[in-house]
Design a protein around this motif. Structure first.
Motif, PDB file in Angstrom:
ATOM      1  N   VAL A 194       0.864  -1.178   0.000  1.00 44.15           N
ATOM      2  CA  VAL A 194       0.000   0.000   0.000  1.00 44.15           C
ATOM      3  C   VAL A 194       0.901   1.229   0.000  1.00 44.15           C
ATOM      4  N   SER A 195       0.940   1.929  -1.127  1.00 42.14           N
ATOM      5  CA  SER A 195       1.804   3.097  -1.277  1.00 42.14           C
ATOM      6  C   SER A 195       1.090   4.374  -0.849  1.00 42.14           C
ATOM      7  N   ASP A 196       1.864   5.451  -0.709  1.00 46.31           N
ATOM      8  CA  ASP A 196       1.259   6.757  -0.409  1.00 46.31           C
ATOM      9  C   ASP A 196       0.311   7.178  -1.522  1.00 46.31           C
ATOM     10  N   ALA A 197       0.670   6.804  -2.764  1.00 44.59           N
ATOM     11  CA  ALA A 197      -0.203   7.150  -3.900  1.00 44.59           C
ATOM     12  C   ALA A 197      -1.557   6.469  -3.774  1.00 44.59           C
ATOM     13  N   ALA A 198      -1.565   5.220  -3.269  1.00 39.14           N
ATOM     14  CA  ALA A 198      -2.827   4.509  -3.083  1.00 39.14           C
ATOM     15  C   ALA A 198      -3.673   5.174  -2.009  1.00 39.14           C
ATOM     16  N   ILE A 199      -3.008   5.650  -0.949  1.00 43.22           N
ATOM     17  CA  ILE A 199      -3.727   6.356   0.110  1.00 43.22           C
ATOM     18  C   ILE A 199      -4.286   7.666  -0.428  1.00 43.22           C
ATOM     19  N   ASP A 200      -3.483   8.382  -1.225  1.00 43.18           N
ATOM     20  CA  ASP A 200      -3.940   9.647  -1.826  1.00 43.18           C
ATOM     21  C   ASP A 200      -5.151   9.417  -2.731  1.00 43.18           C
ATOM     22  N   LYS A 201      -5.090   8.334  -3.520  1.00 42.33           N
ATOM     23  CA  LYS A 201      -6.203   8.045  -4.436  1.00 42.33           C
ATOM     24  C   LYS A 201      -7.475   7.741  -3.655  1.00 42.33           C
ATOM     25  N   THR A 202      -7.343   6.984  -2.565  1.00 41.11           N
ATOM     26  CA  THR A 202      -8.508   6.668  -1.733  1.00 41.11           C
ATOM     27  C   THR A 202      -9.062   7.929  -1.089  1.00 41.11           C
ATOM     28  N   LEU A 203      -8.160   8.819  -0.642  1.00 38.91           N
ATOM     29  CA  LEU A 203      -8.600  10.102  -0.086  1.00 38.91           C
ATOM     30  C   LEU A 203      -9.397  10.894  -1.110  1.00 38.91           C
TER      31      LEU A 203
ATOM     32  N   GLU B 256      -3.088  12.747  10.111  1.00 44.18           N
ATOM     33  CA  GLU B 256      -2.255  11.552  10.242  1.00 44.18           C
ATOM     34  C   GLU B 256      -3.109  10.340  10.626  1.00 44.18           C
ATOM     35  N   GLY B 257      -4.079  10.560  11.531  1.00 45.57           N
ATOM     36  CA  GLY B 257      -4.977   9.475  11.934  1.00 45.57           C
ATOM     37  C   GLY B 257      -5.836   9.000  10.778  1.00 45.57           C
ATOM     38  N   LEU B 258      -6.287   9.942   9.943  1.00 47.29           N
ATOM     39  CA  LEU B 258      -7.090   9.612   8.773  1.00 47.29           C
ATOM     40  C   LEU B 258      -6.290   8.763   7.795  1.00 47.29           C
ATOM     41  N   ARG B 259      -5.064   9.190   7.493  1.00 50.31           N
ATOM     42  CA  ARG B 259      -4.226   8.438   6.549  1.00 50.31           C
ATOM     43  C   ARG B 259      -3.870   7.061   7.119  1.00 50.31           C
TER      44      ARG B 259
ATOM     45  N   LYS C 188      -4.598   1.195   6.999  1.00 51.40           N
ATOM     46  CA  LYS C 188      -4.943  -0.057   7.673  1.00 51.40           C
ATOM     47  C   LYS C 188      -6.040  -0.803   6.910  1.00 51.40           C
ATOM     48  N   ASN C 189      -7.066  -0.075   6.462  1.00 57.93           N
ATOM     49  CA  ASN C 189      -8.159  -0.701   5.705  1.00 57.93           C
ATOM     50  C   ASN C 189      -7.680  -1.216   4.350  1.00 57.93           C
ATOM     51  N   LEU C 190      -6.819  -0.430   3.684  1.00 49.91           N
ATOM     52  CA  LEU C 190      -6.293  -0.870   2.394  1.00 49.91           C
ATOM     53  C   LEU C 190      -5.402  -2.103   2.556  1.00 49.91           C
TER      54      LEU C 190
ATOM     55  N   LYS D 215      -4.466  -7.748   1.664  1.00 53.30           N
ATOM     56  CA  LYS D 215      -4.205  -9.089   2.203  1.00 53.30           C
ATOM     57  C   LYS D 215      -5.213 -10.096   1.685  1.00 53.30           C
ATOM     58  N   PHE D 216      -6.504  -9.742   1.727  1.00 52.52           N
ATOM     59  CA  PHE D 216      -7.536 -10.667   1.280  1.00 52.52           C
ATOM     60  C   PHE D 216      -7.458 -10.913  -0.227  1.00 52.52           C
ATOM     61  N   ARG D 217      -7.164  -9.864  -0.992  1.00 52.51           N
ATOM     62  CA  ARG D 217      -7.081 -10.044  -2.444  1.00 52.51           C
ATOM     63  C   ARG D 217      -5.869 -10.879  -2.840  1.00 52.51           C
ATOM     64  N   LEU D 218      -4.745 -10.634  -2.180  1.00 48.83           N
ATOM     65  CA  LEU D 218      -3.557 -11.447  -2.453  1.00 48.83           C
ATOM     66  C   LEU D 218      -3.802 -12.899  -2.082  1.00 48.83           C
ATOM     67  N   LEU D 219      -4.452 -13.099  -0.954  1.00 51.14           N
ATOM     68  CA  LEU D 219      -4.752 -14.454  -0.518  1.00 51.14           C
ATOM     69  C   LEU D 219      -5.625 -15.163  -1.545  1.00 51.14           C
ATOM     70  N   ALA D 220      -6.630 -14.463  -2.067  1.00 50.42           N
ATOM     71  CA  ALA D 220      -7.524 -15.061  -3.063  1.00 50.42           C
ATOM     72  C   ALA D 220      -6.770 -15.397  -4.350  1.00 50.42           C
TER      73      ALA D 220
END
Length: 436
Positions: free
Chosen positions: A132-141, A266-269, A274-276, A281-286
């Motif tokens: 999970v990169s910073d870019a992924a967090i930014d995109k979700t934001l 910081e708490g938001l990110r 954590k959710n990402l 984890k679940f997608r990799l496992l699948a």
């Protein structure tokens, strides 16, 4: 009871059963007497119907019931004594050449195959990983901000831009005639969000409120509207209103609106990360689980019992009919759905089920109580009240069966990855999530 078992072909067997005739007759008589105590008939008081009348009315059905019960019981006992693992229901038929005083039956059935799993050290599995990169967090934001955006009307001389919400009237024609679904008033969409075809968005982008424009539009060959797919239409569009989007700032107020306990940026990110990470984890496992299962099946030898394949086919066909019914298709339960459509899928499922069952049995990979508990707690962690979700799982046996199946599959995946030749491959977050 005498029993003989004959091998027919591959997994098919024939068992011949013989039963003493007097045991059938005795049981029929016993059941008829019991029935006579409760049966009701016109002209007789309850329990006072003569046996001759009860026998005349019910002897055939009781005899049929006793035969089914006795033969089924005899088959189950014989199969158990012969240590046969029966797949599906046997086809039972009565023989005509039974010895005097006996009844004889042929039961034709299939047995589960012997599954031979090759040396897993020779199997190759591609194991994916992703971060999970910073870019992924930014995109979700950005997605979260878009979900909470507000709109304000633009000035009359300001053109429509990406992100603006436009209200339009449009009419599309083919050969001078308006086609079904080609006309609307006060229709809204967000420019640049991909809700409309690219040519349509390109035409509206840059228009001003009150402006009209005519343009040609080519529908793709795979367009969902079959009547217009692959054809060209002429559209007249009038822009009635343009509203600019206002995205909320990434600040403590946004964090609070999202219910973040630590209502800081910081708490938001951190919460998003954590959710990402849980989703990754679940997608990799699948994905890795599918790769393991494919390698496992490719490394195994077995014959498929037709009875199991047919049962799986029926489940898939019924599932398809249920899906059609949910979509509002009339008489979906009578829809003609050929078995062959699902046969490859049914065969794959049966094959995989048998191979996994053998691997679990041979290596004691059953789900342990602590694994079930840990998996349920992990599933519940993303909810607002995890303990209620845990209780929801524990309170229903069918849900626990599903959890157990997942944990067993995870055990199999870990076991195979520990034995096979594993090729590690890192992929991007977007590729894992199926994003562009």
């Amino acid at each position: 009871m005498a029993v003989t078992v004959e091998n027919l072909e591959k997994l098919e067997r024939k068992m011949t059963l013989t039963l003493p005739l007097n045991s059938i007759q005795s049981e029929v008589a016993t059941r008829l007497k019991k029935l006579a105590r409760t049966v009701k008939m016109d002209g007789f008081r309850p329990g006072k119907v003569p046996m001759s009348v009860v026998s005349q009315r019910y002897a055939y059905s009781v005899h049929y019931e006793v035969m089914n019960d006795k033969v089924g019981e005899a088959f189950a006992i014989a199969a158990n004594e012969a240590r046969l693992r029966v797949a599906g229901q046997p086809r039972i038929s009565e023989k005509e050449d039974a010895p005097e005083g006996e009844l004889a039956f042929d039961a034709i059935f299939e047995v589960y195959p012997d599954v031979k799993i090759g040396d897993l050290a020779n199997a190759e599995v591609e194991k994916l990983s992703a971060e999970v990169s910073d870019a992924a967090i930014d995109k979700t934001l950005d997605i979260l901000r878009k979900q909470r955006r507000t709109f304000a009307q633009r000035a009359a001389d300001e053109p429509a831009q990406d992100g603006d919400r436009v209200t339009i009237d449009f009419e599309g024609k083919m050969d001078g005639e308006t086609f079904a679904g080609g006309k609307a008033e006060d229709f809204q969409f967000i420019v640049g969000d991909g809700q409309m075809l690219k040519e349509f968005e390109d035409a509206v982008r840059g228009m001003k409120s009150g402006e009209s424009r005519t343009f040609p539009l080519n529908f793709p060959a795979d367009y969902h509207g079959k009547d217009v797919a692959g054809k060209q239409a002429d559209f007249l569009v009038t822009v009635k209103k343009i509203e600019a989007a206002n995205l909320p700032e990434v600040n403590e107020e946004l964090a609070r609106s999202l219910g973040i306990a630590d209502a800081t940026v910081e708490g938001l990110r951190s919460d998003i990360k954590k959710n990402l990470e849980r989703e990754v984890k679940f997608r990799l496992l699948a994905r890795n689980k599918n790769a393991v299962m494919d390698a496992l099946v490719a490394n195994a030898e077995l014959d498929l019992p037709n009875a199991s394949v047919q049962a799986e086919l029926e489940r898939l066909v019924e599932g398809a009919r249920a899906d059609l019914k949910q979509r509002g298709i009339k008489d979906a339960d009578k829809a003609p759905i050929p078995d062959d459509i699902f046969r490859p899928q049914a065969e794959k499922r049966v094959r995989l089920g048998l191979v996994v069952a053998e691997l679990v049995r041979a290596n004691e990979l059953q789900a342990r109580p602590e694994q079930l508990k840990a998996h349920i707690e992990e599933l519940a962690a993303s909810y607002e009240k995890p303990q209620e979700v845990v209780r929801w799982y524990l309170s229903d046996n069918s849900r626990m069966v599903e959890v157990e199946a997942v944990v067993i599959e995870n055990n199999v995946t870990d076991f195979v990855l520990g034995k096979a030749k594993v090729n590690e491959k890192a992929i991007s977050f977007d590729e894992l999530m199926g994003q562009n």
